[in-house]
Design an enzyme around this catalytic site. Structure first.
Site, PDB file in Angstrom:
ATOM      1  N   ASP A 318       0.914  -1.121  -0.136  1.00 55.03           N
ATOM      2  CA  ASP A 318       0.061  -0.027  -0.049  1.00 55.03           C
ATOM      3  C   ASP A 318       0.864   1.173   0.066  1.00 55.03           C
ATOM      4  O   ASP A 318       2.079   1.036   0.301  1.00 55.03           O
ATOM      5  CB  ASP A 318      -0.992   0.043   1.336  1.00 55.03           C
ATOM      6  CG  ASP A 318      -1.495   1.296   1.669  1.00 55.03           C
ATOM      7  OD1 ASP A 318      -2.286   1.805   0.590  1.00 55.03           O
ATOM      8  OD2 ASP A 318      -1.406   1.774   2.553  1.00 55.03           O
ATOM      9  N   ASP A 511      -1.756  -0.906   6.059  1.00 55.89           N
ATOM     10  CA  ASP A 511      -1.863   0.010   7.582  1.00 55.89           C
ATOM     11  C   ASP A 511      -3.329   0.349   7.786  1.00 55.89           C
ATOM     12  O   ASP A 511      -3.564   0.356   8.769  1.00 55.89           O
ATOM     13  CB  ASP A 511      -0.698   1.008   7.818  1.00 55.89           C
ATOM     14  CG  ASP A 511      -1.157   2.318   7.054  1.00 55.89           C
ATOM     15  OD1 ASP A 511      -1.185   3.378   7.684  1.00 55.89           O
ATOM     16  OD2 ASP A 511      -1.419   2.243   5.927  1.00 55.89           O
ATOM     17  N   ASP A 515      -7.339  -1.597   4.130  1.00 58.47           N
ATOM     18  CA  ASP A 515      -6.302  -2.756   3.740  1.00 58.47           C
ATOM     19  C   ASP A 515      -6.740  -4.166   4.441  1.00 58.47           C
ATOM     20  O   ASP A 515      -5.848  -5.146   3.765  1.00 58.47           O
ATOM     21  CB  ASP A 515      -4.594  -2.557   4.339  1.00 58.47           C
ATOM     22  CG  ASP A 515      -4.294  -1.123   3.314  1.00 58.47           C
ATOM     23  OD1 ASP A 515      -4.733  -1.007   2.210  1.00 58.47           O
ATOM     24  OD2 ASP A 515      -3.689  -0.316   3.951  1.00 58.47           O
TER      25      ASP A 515
END
Length: 618
Positions: A318, A511, A515
């Protein structure tokens, strides 16, 4: 361990006395030596015999206690007293090494247990009451004195201090905290008195979740551990049956006078066959790996994930909060006919009445108190920016459209991020670039991953394509997919996993709340735990408590080191055992070699497994 060591030493002294007594003396040979050997055996062996009998009654027949008992009692029966005692004595030495190894690796994990708070000082009715952290309710104010652990997550409402976060993150550098900063349970308050408003109950607090992760880490077995458990289940009864046949069948064909010789071979065969080296050292290697990781702020939820990480070929990241800080910061100031400090001052004052992240980042960069007396007028211009009068000057702060609508000639900025153009008295004065900051160790992380045999690095982000590609190019990431919704991230990850190698794993690092589904979907989910969302930490298999991407490389290196030690132990133990089993069966090996093949191999395998605890950050 002290008790066991004393027992072994006493038994060893008695054994040496019996061994050194002149055996030609009939009195010694028939009475004193057997009694001394029996005493020595009872001191170190009675516990093993008792366990074998107890397990026998419970239906657990074929274990190492049963093998040791049968082998040693059989040796006594054929008059091989020294060897019978030696087998049990060396077995107990092996158990002592195992206890030491387990204790050392457990201490490495249980050092985290020191973060469990014993009490909380709650402010109730203007009085400070010491209570159990589980009794504190949301919204209550707790007082944390210097030297005390923070018992629950919360926000500072009064005071400032330095926090020791090493128990959570592995970082030795204290963290400075001020009013309205969020603090996590388990940290130690170093110097100031803090008043903290509780935002999470104890069961949901950081410290509670970490303890649950660690305590349950060993419940999920790796494939290697499962293999050893199944191996021992079928292997042990097989060798017992072979030993029994070895003791009975040859004498039937060769004559009864050879029975003692073949029984001795069968007993040696039993001693060698004990799978202790494998059964003990393999789980110990994984346990040590999990312990070594926890010491540097990496929490692994199970040994199966440690094993899976060693076979990872693709890592998907990410962007925001993982490779970048996740917070807007002033990255560049370009001033024309005015100093940068003056331009920042005017812009920060113009934006001072807003709580927008852009305004917050400007005030943070200015890092001085906003003097509201300087501001006589402020007006928000929808979709354009802000018009303000500061120190009697007309200030315009906003986007390109704001400049164009006011017919201000400006120089277009091609930087990536949010661009604030500034005009003073309708004259262009420069621009300020505000963007998410790339984490300082992110670029080195991507570079090092290549040397750790990661074949491909990919970034998935919901951000604009130009921003995503800019970050990816700066970090050296192979592929980037931008403007993805949470569902789009999951779909893209499924596509990546579908096209990946059947023998290689795909890890996802994230995080945020969005996600969590992707972390759960990946072969290995890695969450940034320091500031990451609770749902992401719950869904992940590995948690990086320091929020540093570089820890992923440490975790991969540790997982590979653990797997290398596991394979070394399996190959070494099986090779030695097969060799000595064959030698025992044909009579070329005595019980002394059998003892080495069992206890000696176990001790060497355990010492080898202990190497994983010496993990240090590269």
């Amino acid at each position: 361990m002290k008790k066991r060591t004393i027992k072994i030493l006493i038994a060893l002294v008695i054994y040496i006395i019996a061994f050194l007594l002149p055996f030609q003396n009939i009195w010694n040979a028939l009475i004193i030596c057997p009694i001394l050997y029996l005493c020595s055996y009872c001191i170190v062996g009675i516990e093993i015999v008792w366990k074998a009998m107890r397990n026998l009654l419970r239906g657990k027949l074929f274990d190492e206690n049963f093998l040791m008992t049968i082998a040693t009692l059989g040796a006594f029966a054929i008059g091989e007293f020294p060897e019978a005692v030696a087998v049990m004595l060396f077995y107990q030495v092996g158990e002592l090494f195992q206890s030491y190894a387990v204790d050392k690796s457990r201490k490495s994990i249980s050092s985290l247990m020191d973060i469990r708070p014993d009490f909380a000082n709650v402010k109730r009715d203007n009085k400070i009451t010491k209570v159990n952290p589980e009794e504190v309710k949301l919204g209550e104010i707790i007082i944390v004195k210097p030297g005390e652990k923070i018992p629950l997550d919360g926000i500072i409402v009064e005071g400032h201090s330095l926090l020791d976060t090493s128990s959570l993150t592995g970082e030795s550098l204290p963290r400075e905290v001020h009013l309205e900063d969020e603090v996590l349970s388990g940290c130690i308050n170093q110097n100031g008195l803090l008043s903290i408003k509780v935002t999470k109950e104890f069961g949901e607090s950081t410290v509670s979740k970490i303890l649950n992760l660690v305590e349950n880490a060993s419940s999920k077995k790796s494939k290697s551990e499962n293999f050893i458990s199944k191996f021992a289940k079928y292997y042990t009864p097989t060798v017992v049956i072979i030993a029994l046949l070895l003791a009975i069948i040859p004498p039937l064909f060769l004559g009864f006078y050879t029975f003692t010789d073949w029984l001795y071979r069968a007993l040696s065969f039993l001693v060698v066959s004990c799978p202790c080296a494998l059964v003990i050292s393999i789980p110990l290697s994984f346990f040590g790996g999990i312990g070594g990781a926890s010491r540097i702020g990496i929490l692994v939820k199970g040994s199966n994930y440690l094993e899976a990480l060693a076979h990872t070929e693709i890592i998907v990241f990410d962007k925001t909060g993982t490779l970048t800080e996740g917070t807007f910061e002033v990255q560049k100031i370009e001033a024309i006919d005015i100093s940068q400090d003056e331009l920042l001052k005017l812009t920060a004052h113009a934006e001072s009445f807003s709580n927008h992240p852009i305004s917050i980042s400007l005030k943070k960069a200015y890092d001085k108190e906003i003097n509201s007396d300087l501001i006589s007028e402020t007006k928000e211009l929808s979709g354009l920016g802000i018009e303000s009068v500061i120190e009697g000057k007309n200030i315009l702060v906003g986007n390109e459209k704001l400049m164009e609508e006011n017919h201000i000639s400006y120089t277009k900025c091609n930087e990536i991020g949010t661009i604030l153009y500034v005009a003073i008295e309708k004259t262009y004065a420069g621009f300020i670039v505000i963007a998410d900051k790339i984490k300082k160790d992110a670029k080195q992380t991507i570079t090092t991953l290549k040397s750790n045999h990661i074949k491909q690095t990919i970034m998935l982000t919901g951000d604009k394509k130009v921003v995503g590609e800019n970050v990816a190019s700066k970090l050296g990431i192979d592929t980037v997919y931008s403007e993805l919704l949470p569902s789009g991230k999951a779909e893209k990850l499924e596509e990546i996993m579908k096209n990946s190698s059947p023998n290689g794993n795909v890890a996802f690092v994230g995080d945020g709340i969005n996600d969590a589904p992707v972390l759960a979907l990946a072969d290995i989910g890695i969450a940034m735990g320091g500031l990451g969302a609770d749902s992401a930490i719950e869904a992940a298999d590995i948690v990086i408590m320091t929020d540093e991407p570089s820890k992923i490389n440490h975790a991969i290196q540790l997982s590979k080191k653990t797997m290398r030690i596991v394979k070394e132990n399996i190959i070494f133990a099986i090779f030695i055992k097969i060799a000595v089993l064959l030698l025992s069966a044909i009579g070329l090996s005595t019980m002394w070699e059998a003892v080495f093949a069992d206890v000696g191999v176990s001790v060497i395998a355990i010492l080898n497994a202990l190497r994983v605890l010496k993990n240090k950050e590269p």
